[in-house]
Design a protein around this motif. Structure first.
Motif, PDB file in Angstrom:
ATOM      1  N   ILE A   1    -102.529 -40.172   1.418  1.00 48.95           N
ATOM      2  CA  ILE A   1    -102.414 -38.706   1.431  1.00 48.95           C
ATOM      3  C   ILE A   1    -101.951 -38.183   0.068  1.00 48.95           C
ATOM      4  O   ILE A   1    -101.416 -38.937  -0.745  1.00 48.95           O
ATOM      5  CB  ILE A   1    -101.393 -38.203   2.513  1.00 48.95           C
ATOM      6  N   ASP A   2    -102.188 -36.864  -0.127  1.00 41.73           N
ATOM      7  CA  ASP A   2    -101.576 -36.170  -1.257  1.00 41.73           C
ATOM      8  C   ASP A   2    -100.158 -35.773  -0.855  1.00 41.73           C
ATOM      9  O   ASP A   2     -99.920 -35.392   0.290  1.00 41.73           O
ATOM     10  CB  ASP A   2    -102.327 -34.853  -1.560  1.00 41.73           C
ATOM     11  N   VAL A   3     -99.232 -35.842  -1.777  1.00 42.41           N
ATOM     12  CA  VAL A   3     -97.864 -35.345  -1.537  1.00 42.41           C
ATOM     13  C   VAL A   3     -97.501 -34.368  -2.648  1.00 42.41           C
ATOM     14  O   VAL A   3     -97.539 -34.748  -3.816  1.00 42.41           O
ATOM     15  CB  VAL A   3     -96.834 -36.489  -1.516  1.00 42.41           C
ATOM     16  N   PRO A   4     -97.219 -33.102  -2.374  1.00 43.45           N
ATOM     17  CA  PRO A   4     -97.370 -32.480  -1.050  1.00 43.45           C
ATOM     18  C   PRO A   4     -98.844 -32.338  -0.698  1.00 43.45           C
ATOM     19  O   PRO A   4     -99.700 -32.372  -1.571  1.00 43.45           O
ATOM     20  CB  PRO A   4     -96.687 -31.112  -1.238  1.00 43.45           C
ATOM     21  N   GLY A   5     -99.067 -32.129   0.608  1.00 44.84           N
ATOM     22  CA  GLY A   5    -100.453 -32.055   1.097  1.00 44.84           C
ATOM     23  C   GLY A   5    -101.133 -30.743   0.760  1.00 44.84           C
ATOM     24  O   GLY A   5    -102.359 -30.635   0.804  1.00 44.84           O
ATOM     25  N   CYS A   6    -100.350 -29.714   0.450  1.00 47.77           N
ATOM     26  CA  CYS A   6    -100.917 -28.407   0.069  1.00 47.77           C
ATOM     27  C   CYS A   6     -99.985 -27.792  -0.970  1.00 47.77           C
ATOM     28  O   CYS A   6     -98.889 -28.314  -1.193  1.00 47.77           O
ATOM     29  CB  CYS A   6    -101.015 -27.494   1.300  1.00 47.77           C
ATOM     30  N   ALA A   7    -100.429 -26.698  -1.594  1.00 43.77           N
ATOM     31  CA  ALA A   7     -99.576 -26.029  -2.582  1.00 43.77           C
ATOM     32  C   ALA A   7     -98.333 -25.487  -1.883  1.00 43.77           C
ATOM     33  O   ALA A   7     -98.422 -24.918  -0.799  1.00 43.77           O
ATOM     34  CB  ALA A   7    -100.349 -24.907  -3.255  1.00 43.77           C
ATOM     35  N   MET A   8     -97.188 -25.683  -2.510  1.00 41.24           N
ATOM     36  CA  MET A   8     -95.920 -25.247  -1.890  1.00 41.24           C
ATOM     37  C   MET A   8     -95.077 -24.483  -2.892  1.00 41.24           C
ATOM     38  O   MET A   8     -95.150 -24.747  -4.101  1.00 41.24           O
ATOM     39  CB  MET A   8     -95.141 -26.457  -1.415  1.00 41.24           C
ATOM     40  N   SER A   9     -94.257 -23.591  -2.347  1.00 40.31           N
ATOM     41  CA  SER A   9     -93.388 -22.821  -3.222  1.00 40.31           C
ATOM     42  C   SER A   9     -92.213 -23.679  -3.691  1.00 40.31           C
ATOM     43  O   SER A   9     -91.611 -24.402  -2.904  1.00 40.31           O
ATOM     44  CB  SER A   9     -92.864 -21.584  -2.493  1.00 40.31           C
ATOM     45  N   ALA A  10     -91.881 -23.566  -4.972  1.00 43.37           N
ATOM     46  CA  ALA A  10     -90.729 -24.292  -5.517  1.00 43.37           C
ATOM     47  C   ALA A  10     -89.467 -23.433  -5.504  1.00 43.37           C
ATOM     48  O   ALA A  10     -88.408 -23.877  -5.947  1.00 43.37           O
ATOM     49  CB  ALA A  10     -91.041 -24.738  -6.943  1.00 43.37           C
ATOM     50  N   MET A  11     -89.581 -22.186  -5.009  1.00 44.52           N
ATOM     51  CA  MET A  11     -88.463 -21.218  -5.069  1.00 44.52           C
ATOM     52  C   MET A  11     -88.465 -20.357  -3.818  1.00 44.52           C
ATOM     53  O   MET A  11     -89.502 -20.172  -3.188  1.00 44.52           O
ATOM     54  CB  MET A  11     -88.674 -20.248  -6.245  1.00 44.52           C
ATOM     55  N   ASP A  12     -87.319 -19.763  -3.556  1.00 43.64           N
ATOM     56  CA  ASP A  12     -87.295 -18.625  -2.630  1.00 43.64           C
ATOM     57  C   ASP A  12     -87.770 -17.413  -3.430  1.00 43.64           C
ATOM     58  O   ASP A  12     -87.254 -17.164  -4.524  1.00 43.64           O
ATOM     59  CB  ASP A  12     -85.865 -18.369  -2.141  1.00 43.64           C
ATOM     60  N   GLY A  13     -88.759 -16.695  -2.916  1.00 41.41           N
ATOM     61  CA  GLY A  13     -89.269 -15.557  -3.693  1.00 41.41           C
ATOM     62  C   GLY A  13     -90.447 -14.886  -3.016  1.00 41.41           C
ATOM     63  O   GLY A  13     -90.474 -14.772  -1.779  1.00 41.41           O
ATOM     64  N   TYR A  14     -91.418 -14.511  -3.823  1.00 42.68           N
ATOM     65  CA  TYR A  14     -92.569 -13.740  -3.317  1.00 42.68           C
ATOM     66  C   TYR A  14     -93.847 -14.301  -3.928  1.00 42.68           C
ATOM     67  O   TYR A  14     -93.953 -14.459  -5.147  1.00 42.68           O
ATOM     68  CB  TYR A  14     -92.393 -12.257  -3.665  1.00 42.68           C
ATOM     69  N   ALA A  15     -94.809 -14.591  -3.037  1.00 41.44           N
ATOM     70  CA  ALA A  15     -96.095 -15.106  -3.507  1.00 41.44           C
ATOM     71  C   ALA A  15     -97.012 -13.930  -3.795  1.00 41.44           C
ATOM     72  O   ALA A  15     -97.097 -12.978  -2.996  1.00 41.44           O
ATOM     73  CB  ALA A  15     -96.708 -16.007  -2.433  1.00 41.44           C
ATOM     74  N   ILE A  16     -97.653 -13.996  -4.939  1.00 45.35           N
ATOM     75  CA  ILE A  16     -98.531 -12.897  -5.350  1.00 45.35           C
ATOM     76  C   ILE A  16     -99.795 -13.483  -5.977  1.00 45.35           C
ATOM     77  O   ILE A  16     -99.870 -14.679  -6.220  1.00 45.35           O
ATOM     78  CB  ILE A  16     -97.841 -11.996  -6.414  1.00 45.35           C
ATOM     79  N   ASN A  17    -100.750 -12.581  -6.232  1.00 42.99           N
ATOM     80  CA  ASN A  17    -101.919 -12.972  -7.022  1.00 42.99           C
ATOM     81  C   ASN A  17    -101.781 -12.283  -8.373  1.00 42.99           C
ATOM     82  O   ASN A  17    -101.727 -11.047  -8.447  1.00 42.99           O
ATOM     83  CB  ASN A  17    -103.194 -12.515  -6.298  1.00 42.99           C
ATOM     84  N   THR A  18    -101.684 -13.057  -9.448  1.00 38.58           N
ATOM     85  CA  THR A  18    -101.424 -12.458 -10.771  1.00 38.58           C
ATOM     86  C   THR A  18    -102.533 -11.490 -11.192  1.00 38.58           C
ATOM     87  O   THR A  18    -102.300 -10.591 -11.994  1.00 38.58           O
ATOM     88  CB  THR A  18    -101.267 -13.562 -11.854  1.00 38.58           C
ATOM     89  N   ALA A  19    -103.718 -11.644 -10.595  1.00 39.27           N
ATOM     90  CA  ALA A  19    -104.816 -10.723 -10.928  1.00 39.27           C
ATOM     91  C   ALA A  19    -104.530  -9.307 -10.415  1.00 39.27           C
ATOM     92  O   ALA A  19    -105.124  -8.337 -10.876  1.00 39.27           O
ATOM     93  CB  ALA A  19    -106.132 -11.239 -10.344  1.00 39.27           C
TER      94      ALA A  19
END
Ligand code: AMP
Ligand code: MG
Length: 414
Positions: free
Chosen positions: A54-72
């Protein structure tokens, strides 16, 4: 297999390098394979390389408490305000990020598809139902991509490694419950000497407490061996031969102390010759000259001298490599560290010496190596005071300020 021998007590001593080469060439990996749960694998030797499925982590994960956005989505204005569209805690499944919004996200939570950065919560002003921020995160900020630690198909642990806590943690991180291990090496031990009594017993005149048993136990246990203890053996050829043949039928390797010298009370070497083959005896080292190595059927035999310091030193120098190879590990010669001597060693010796030593810093914060004042091979205190050996080559003398080779004990006993 090498059959060089120097049996005669007047023959030249076998040099340290040569002895080490002969020994390490003449033993090989032992033992069957067992599968053990992770929590029982500490200190064992891995019998097969481990490849991650398997991949570790298996999917993209947040490294911080915060807010996910699209920079575009970020406009070219000083402050950006984005409405909040979802809340993603660690362990939950993220919905795709709605265009033009931010998602509240926590460390270790799945980054929603459509998001390409996480802004730390410290950089955000929270409003009712939205957030505003001045920072301009870049694509990938605070996101651990899938496979950031381990990519599927990678070898994470190699056959022959001795498992440390972090190795077992890594195996757990790819979901393994158990590991293929070599069965522990069985090491038979006994201790010769009519003068020996066990701690706890009364010390009659002329007797001493047996300390070698306790030193050897610790050394063997710290190397992950299974110990078969045949106890104290009296100074007769019959008793020595009997103990040796019992040990040889039960163990992969037999290690004894005492009785390998040339006195009439020393029967170990003769017992090996009668039961099997003596392959090596009398080395050009100090301490530890009378060390004997031989073979009885498919059991290797190492007769260490009786002096407690010689036991410790010859174990580090010769028994450790033998055990490591028999355990299926890759053996590497310990790396000597060049250090400035804080002592004089004016008397050259034709044998290579391994002085009990430790590092200290002088007033100018320079690292120097000191030696224990009494280097007698009966002074076990020197091994407790020391952290390693200073290796003095044959016929070498040392003056304070010279560079000498320092070998930390830990390099041998890992
Ligand atoms: P040997 O090699 O049998 O001549 O012993 C050398 C020295 O080591 C002697 O002074 C012995 O009394 C001492 N010695 C031997 N075996 C032990 C032991 N198990 N514990 C402590 N000292 C020992
Ligand atoms: Mg003895």
């Amino acid at each position: 297999m090498n059959t060089d021998m120097n049996r005669c007590d007047t023959s030249p001593l076998l040099g340290y390098q040569q002895a080490l080469e002969q020994l390490t060439r003449s033993v090989e990996a032992r033992g069957g394979m067992v599968n053990k749960p992770l929590l029982q694998a500490l200190g064992a030797v891995l019998a097969e390389s481990i490849e991650s499925q398997i991949d570790v982590p298996g999917c993209a994960m947040s490294a911080m408490d915060g807010y996910a956005i699209n920079t575009a989505d970020l406009a070219a204005q000083d402050t950006t305000t984005l409405p909040l569209s979802q809340r993603i805690a660690a362990g939950s499944v993220a919905e795709p990020l709605a265009p033009g919004t931010a998602a509240r996200i926590f460390t270790g939570a799945q980054v929603p598809s459509g998001a390409d950065a996480v802004i730390m919560q410290e950089q955000v002003q929270q409003l009712a139902g939205s957030i505003s921020f001045e920072s301009r995160p870049a694509n990938g900020d605070n996101i651990r991509p899938a496979g950031n630690d381990i990519r599927r198909g990678t070898t994470i642990l190699s056959k022959g490694c001795r498992l440390r806590a972090q190795d077992i943690g890594l195996a757990a991180s790819i979901g393994l419950q158990s590991l293929p291990l070599y069965a522990p090496l069985k090491v038979g031990i006994f201790f010769t000497g009519d003068e020996l009594v066990e701690p706890g017993e009364k010390l009659a005149p002329g007797k001493i407490y047996d300390s070698n048993r306790y030193t050897l136990y610790g050394l063997l246990e710290s190397m992950g061996c299974e110990i078969i203890d045949l106890g104290l053996v009296g100074d007769t050829l019959d008793a020595t031969r009997e103990a040796m043949s019992v040990a040889a039928t039960q163990a992969d390797l037999v290690v004894t102390t005492g009785g390998v010298s040339v006195g009439e009370e020393d029967h170990v070497r003769i017992a090996i010759e009668q039961l099997g083959e003596l392959r090596l005896w009398r080395l050009g080292i100090k301490p530890g000259k009378p060390l004997a190595y031989g073979q009885i059927d498919d059991t290797s035999f190492m007769g260490l001298p009786g002096n407690p310091v010689s036991v410790f030193a010859t174990f580090c120098l010769f028994v450790c490599p033998v055990i490591q190879i028999m355990q299926g590990r890759q053996w590497r010669k310990p790396i000597a560290l060049p250090v400035t001597a804080d002592f004089d060693w004016p008397k050259p010796d034709s044998r290579r010496e391994f002085l009990r030593a430790r590092l200290a810093t002088d007033a100018g914060q320079q690292t120097r190596v000191q030696i224990y004042p009494n280097q007698d091979s009966g002074v076990l205190t020197s091994t407790v005071w020391a952290d390693g050996f200073v290796e003095i080559a044959e016929n070498q003398t040392v003056r304070a300020g010279d560079s000498v080779n320092y070998l930390p004990f830990a390099q041998f006993l890992d």
